[in-house]
Design a protein around this motif. Structure first.
Motif, mmCIF file in Angstrom:
data_model
loop_
_atom_site.group_PDB
_atom_site.id
_atom_site.type_symbol
_atom_site.label_atom_id
_atom_site.label_comp_id
_atom_site.label_asym_id
_atom_site.label_seq_id
_atom_site.Cartn_x
_atom_site.Cartn_y
_atom_site.Cartn_z
ATOM 1 N N VAL A 1 14.782 -10.993 7.950
ATOM 2 C CA VAL A 1 15.030 -9.226 7.737
ATOM 3 C C VAL A 1 13.800 -8.784 6.967
ATOM 4 C CG1 VAL A 1 16.489 -7.566 7.196
ATOM 5 C CG2 VAL A 1 17.255 -9.565 8.436
ATOM 6 N N TYR A 2 13.723 -9.061 5.577
ATOM 7 C CA TYR A 2 13.112 -8.262 4.686
ATOM 8 C C TYR A 2 11.459 -8.718 5.105
ATOM 9 C CZ TYR A 2 17.210 -8.202 1.832
ATOM 10 O OH TYR A 2 18.534 -7.854 1.297
ATOM 11 N N THR A 3 11.207 -9.624 5.754
ATOM 12 C CA THR A 3 9.798 -9.827 6.182
ATOM 13 C C THR A 3 9.095 -9.613 7.379
ATOM 14 O OG1 THR A 3 9.912 -12.233 6.313
ATOM 15 C CG2 THR A 3 9.716 -11.558 4.167
ATOM 16 N N PHE A 4 10.121 -9.133 8.264
ATOM 17 C CA PHE A 4 9.757 -8.974 9.856
ATOM 18 C C PHE A 4 8.581 -8.069 9.749
ATOM 19 C CE2 PHE A 4 11.300 -8.049 14.072
ATOM 20 C CZ PHE A 4 11.071 -9.546 14.621
ATOM 21 N N GLY A 5 8.515 -7.073 9.155
ATOM 22 C CA GLY A 5 7.561 -6.078 9.049
ATOM 23 C C GLY A 5 6.226 -6.586 8.713
ATOM 24 N N LEU A 6 6.115 -7.930 8.032
ATOM 25 C CA LEU A 6 4.904 -8.421 7.682
ATOM 26 C C LEU A 6 3.925 -8.541 8.820
ATOM 27 C CD1 LEU A 6 5.583 -10.919 4.874
ATOM 28 C CD2 LEU A 6 4.566 -8.593 4.810
ATOM 29 N N ASN A 7 4.286 -8.784 10.114
ATOM 30 C CA ASN A 7 3.542 -9.010 11.139
ATOM 31 C C ASN A 7 2.566 -7.775 11.446
ATOM 32 O OD1 ASN A 7 4.533 -11.424 11.928
ATOM 33 N ND2 ASN A 7 6.234 -10.774 12.533
ATOM 34 N N ILE A 8 3.134 -6.738 11.123
ATOM 35 C CA ILE A 8 2.183 -5.632 11.080
ATOM 36 C C ILE A 8 1.630 -5.373 9.753
ATOM 37 C CG2 ILE A 8 2.391 -2.800 11.476
ATOM 38 C CD1 ILE A 8 2.855 -4.580 14.062
ATOM 39 N N SER A 9 2.296 -5.229 8.771
ATOM 40 C CA SER A 9 1.554 -5.010 7.447
ATOM 41 C C SER A 9 0.288 -5.802 7.178
ATOM 42 C CB SER A 9 2.540 -5.128 6.358
ATOM 43 O OG SER A 9 3.722 -4.098 6.591
ATOM 44 N N ARG A 10 0.332 -6.933 7.550
ATOM 45 C CA ARG A 10 -0.782 -8.046 7.373
ATOM 46 C C ARG A 10 -1.934 -7.494 8.105
ATOM 47 N NH1 ARG A 10 -1.451 -12.312 11.244
ATOM 48 N NH2 ARG A 10 0.199 -12.301 12.998
ATOM 49 N N ALA B 1 -1.278 -5.907 -3.185
ATOM 50 C CA ALA B 1 0.002 -5.965 -4.026
ATOM 51 C C ALA B 1 0.643 -4.501 -4.042
ATOM 52 C CB ALA B 1 -0.046 -6.193 -5.476
ATOM 53 N N LEU B 2 -0.042 -3.475 -4.146
ATOM 54 C CA LEU B 2 0.716 -2.091 -4.282
ATOM 55 C C LEU B 2 1.244 -1.874 -2.736
ATOM 56 C CD1 LEU B 2 -1.873 0.000 -5.851
ATOM 57 C CD2 LEU B 2 0.180 -0.874 -6.915
ATOM 58 N N TYR B 3 0.703 -2.220 -1.754
ATOM 59 C CA TYR B 3 1.080 -1.889 -0.416
ATOM 60 C C TYR B 3 2.292 -2.879 -0.093
ATOM 61 C CZ TYR B 3 -2.380 1.325 1.613
ATOM 62 O OH TYR B 3 -3.020 2.441 1.770
ATOM 63 N N GLY B 4 2.297 -3.946 -0.721
ATOM 64 C CA GLY B 4 3.298 -4.932 -0.449
ATOM 65 C C GLY B 4 4.468 -4.284 -1.140
ATOM 66 N N VAL B 5 4.534 -3.781 -2.372
ATOM 67 C CA VAL B 5 5.606 -3.106 -3.174
ATOM 68 C C VAL B 5 6.318 -2.151 -2.208
ATOM 69 C CG1 VAL B 5 6.276 -1.874 -5.021
ATOM 70 C CG2 VAL B 5 4.819 -3.894 -5.387
ATOM 71 N N VAL B 6 5.455 -1.184 -1.655
ATOM 72 C CA VAL B 6 5.901 -0.220 -0.578
ATOM 73 C C VAL B 6 6.308 -0.781 0.356
ATOM 74 C CG1 VAL B 6 5.201 2.003 0.474
ATOM 75 C CG2 VAL B 6 3.930 1.588 -1.709
ATOM 76 N N GLN B 7 6.156 -1.720 0.973
ATOM 77 C CA GLN B 7 6.529 -2.188 2.233
ATOM 78 C C GLN B 7 7.780 -3.026 1.992
ATOM 79 O OE1 GLN B 7 6.789 -5.805 3.618
ATOM 80 N NE2 GLN B 7 7.235 -5.654 5.376
ATOM 81 N N THR B 8 7.819 -3.605 0.842
ATOM 82 C CA THR B 8 9.049 -4.647 0.342
ATOM 83 C C THR B 8 10.099 -3.606 0.053
ATOM 84 O OG1 THR B 8 7.551 -6.309 -0.578
ATOM 85 C CG2 THR B 8 9.851 -5.904 -1.117
ATOM 86 N N ALA B 9 9.661 -2.494 -0.679
ATOM 87 C CA ALA B 9 10.910 -1.225 -1.117
ATOM 88 C C ALA B 9 11.590 -0.821 0.205
ATOM 89 C CB ALA B 9 10.300 -0.370 -1.671
ATOM 90 N N SER C 1 5.615 -12.171 -0.725
ATOM 91 C CA SER C 1 4.862 -11.133 0.265
ATOM 92 C C SER C 1 3.899 -10.134 -0.159
ATOM 93 C CB SER C 1 6.112 -10.239 0.867
ATOM 94 O OG SER C 1 6.648 -9.378 -0.003
ATOM 95 N N LEU C 2 3.899 -9.834 -1.477
ATOM 96 C CA LEU C 2 2.659 -9.158 -2.143
ATOM 97 C C LEU C 2 1.611 -10.070 -2.135
ATOM 98 C CD1 LEU C 2 4.677 -7.969 -5.291
ATOM 99 C CD2 LEU C 2 4.829 -6.954 -2.965
ATOM 100 N N LEU C 3 1.670 -11.396 -2.306
ATOM 101 C CA LEU C 3 0.594 -12.106 -2.138
ATOM 102 C C LEU C 3 0.135 -12.463 -0.983
ATOM 103 C CD1 LEU C 3 -1.202 -14.380 -3.380
ATOM 104 C CD2 LEU C 3 0.647 -16.042 -2.970
ATOM 105 N N VAL C 4 0.959 -12.471 0.084
ATOM 106 C CA VAL C 4 0.528 -12.727 1.435
ATOM 107 C C VAL C 4 -0.343 -11.652 2.017
ATOM 108 C CG1 VAL C 4 1.180 -12.588 3.953
ATOM 109 C CG2 VAL C 4 2.340 -14.071 2.154
ATOM 110 N N LEU C 5 0.038 -10.188 1.472
ATOM 111 C CA LEU C 5 -0.926 -9.102 1.888
ATOM 112 C C LEU C 5 -2.172 -8.990 1.267
ATOM 113 C CD1 LEU C 5 2.002 -6.163 2.023
ATOM 114 C CD2 LEU C 5 0.819 -7.641 4.152
#
Length: 263
Positions: free
Chosen positions: A63-72, A118-126, A155-159
């Motif tokens: 649930v928390y990382t489903f949006g990583l497919n777009i964010s990456r 990492a900054l974008y990851g923080v926003v995406q994670t929030a 997820s921050l590292l991944v981005l």
């Protein structure tokens, strides 16, 4: 080195690119968390075998990382643009005149991209955590089961690593538009299709887990939805695989930059 890093941040945050990319990152985090939570919660069918619910830590991570497919893909594009736009608008000449040591310039871009990722990851994670936790809590499940906090941090590292992959692509493909289309096209369409092909063949099942998207899923402990039986790496092995892609792409791009003539 510090002035060079500061210069990279100034180049990025004084254009409209940063908020133009930030908006879809927030939307992807929130909307995809809502979609994943809704689908998982609605997967229970009367009379059928019980499906994993939101009491499963891996489901919560999904649930928390489903949006990583777009964010990456967004960070991949940012990495391409961070150097591609300089070549396109000929500002790379001024950059190298201001900092004659090209290795220092590339090092500054790498550091800046990791921080921006990492900054974008923080926003995406929030965004994903805010929406996902609201739904999960309303259904009476814990919002931070075992491993969920680690997933959010990774997820921050991944981005950041996807940004470095984009940086390498932006240097290796001189045309900015072509670099964007090729990088995003390969990451979004070609590579997932190759993953399905490899996973469907006995000889390819040992290769599929090491592809970038599968390695990303392994890092954040997302559900492996591949129906063909391909195994998933452990989170640290996935992180190493993704790091290897980033090092190779950024390394090749840096090598080309150090040797190329700039007019």
């Amino acid at each position: 080195m510090i002035p060079a890093i500061r210069s990279e941040f100034r180049k990025f945050f004084t254009t409209r690119l940063w908020w133009g990319m930030l908006i879809p990152t927030v939307l992807a985090g929130g909307l995809f968390a809502w979609l994943a939570a809704t689908l998982i919660a609605g997967s229970q069918q009367p009379g059928a075998a019980p499906a994993p619910d939101l009491d499963n830590p891996q489901m919560v991570s999904t649930v928390y990382t489903f949006g990583l497919n777009i964010s990456r893909l967004i960070l991949l594009a940012i990495g391409v643009l961070m150097v591609g736009s300089e070549y396109r608008h000929k500002t790379i000449t001024g950059t190298f005149l201001g900092t004659p040591k090209r290795a220092r310039v590339m090092g500054a871009k790498v550091v800046a991209l990791l921080v921006i990722g990492a900054l974008y990851g923080v926003v995406q994670t929030a965004a994903s955590f805010g929406v996902g936790a609201f739904i999960i809590n309303n259904r009476g499940f814990p919002i931070l089961p075992d491993g969920a906090a680690r997933t959010l941090a990774l997820s921050l590292l991944v981005l950041g690593l996807w940004g470095l992959i984009g940086l390498g692509a932006g240097i290796l493909i001189p045309n900015q538009v072509a670099a964007l289309l090729i990088a995003v096209g390969v990451a979004w369409i070609v590579e997932p299709l190759l993953g399905l092909l490899f996973a469907s063949q006995d000889w390819g099942k040992s290769i599929a887990p090491y592809l970038p998207s599968n390695a990303t899923n392994a890092v954040v402990n997302a559900i492996e939805t591949n129906p063909n039986g391909a195994t998933q790496l452990s989170w640290w092995a996935g992180a190493l695989a993704l790091l290897a892609y980033a090092v190779v792409m950024a390394g090749l791009g840096t090598w080309r930059t150090l040797r190329a003539d700039i007019s």
